[in-house]
Write a protein that holds these residues in place. Structure first.
Motif, PDB file in Angstrom:
ATOM      1  N   ARG A  25       0.838  -1.208   0.000  1.00 35.61           N
ATOM      2  CA  ARG A  25       0.000   0.000   0.000  1.00 35.61           C
ATOM      3  C   ARG A  25       0.869   1.253   0.000  1.00 35.61           C
ATOM      4  N   GLN A  28       2.469   1.767  -3.442  1.00 33.80           N
ATOM      5  CA  GLN A  28       1.509   2.225  -4.449  1.00 33.80           C
ATOM      6  C   GLN A  28       1.077   3.659  -4.193  1.00 33.80           C
ATOM      7  N   ASP A  29       1.085   4.077  -2.936  1.00 33.70           N
ATOM      8  CA  ASP A  29       0.736   5.449  -2.545  1.00 33.70           C
ATOM      9  C   ASP A  29      -0.570   5.899  -3.185  1.00 33.70           C
ATOM     10  N   ASN A  30      -1.572   5.060  -3.088  1.00 33.47           N
ATOM     11  CA  ASN A  30      -2.877   5.346  -3.681  1.00 33.47           C
ATOM     12  C   ASN A  30      -3.918   5.487  -2.563  1.00 33.47           C
ATOM     13  N   TYR A  31      -3.751   6.498  -1.735  1.00 30.06           N
ATOM     14  CA  TYR A  31      -4.633   6.721  -0.596  1.00 30.06           C
ATOM     15  C   TYR A  31      -5.655   7.798  -0.926  1.00 30.06           C
ATOM     16  N   SER A  32      -6.793   7.710  -0.280  1.00 28.38           N
ATOM     17  CA  SER A  32      -7.830   8.716  -0.519  1.00 28.38           C
ATOM     18  C   SER A  32      -7.497  10.039   0.189  1.00 28.38           C
ATOM     19  N   GLY A  37      -2.104   7.336   4.454  1.00 25.83           N
ATOM     20  CA  GLY A  37      -0.723   6.993   4.157  1.00 25.83           C
ATOM     21  C   GLY A  37       0.177   7.220   5.352  1.00 25.83           C
TER      22      GLY A  37
END
Length: 70
Positions: A25, A28-32, A37
């Motif tokens: 996670r 990928q650093d794909n947080y809302s 993060g």
């Protein structure tokens, strides 16, 4: 805002698979939002201090460097 709270007992029970998912996670650093993060980063950091063998492959995500304060 949700506060991250994890105990030493929780970290002691973590499996390598859980740490792999956490690191994935972070990579990928794909947080809302930024706080999700940051929470994952703090969790990985806590694991690194208590169970360093689990994060050896992911230490680059923590930007931990030895500093010479001399």
């Amino acid at each position: 805002m949700k506060v991250l709270s994890i105990s030493k007992k929780d970290i002691a029970a973590m499996t390598p698979t859980e740490v792999d998912k956490l690191a994935e996670r972070l990579e990928q650093d794909n947080y809302s939002n930024a706080f999700e993060g940051l929470n994952d980063w703090h969790l990985l950091r806590a694991i690194a201090f208590q169970r360093p063998e689990l994060v050896e492959s992911y230490i680059h995500l923590l930007d931990l460097e030895a500093y010479d304060e001399a």
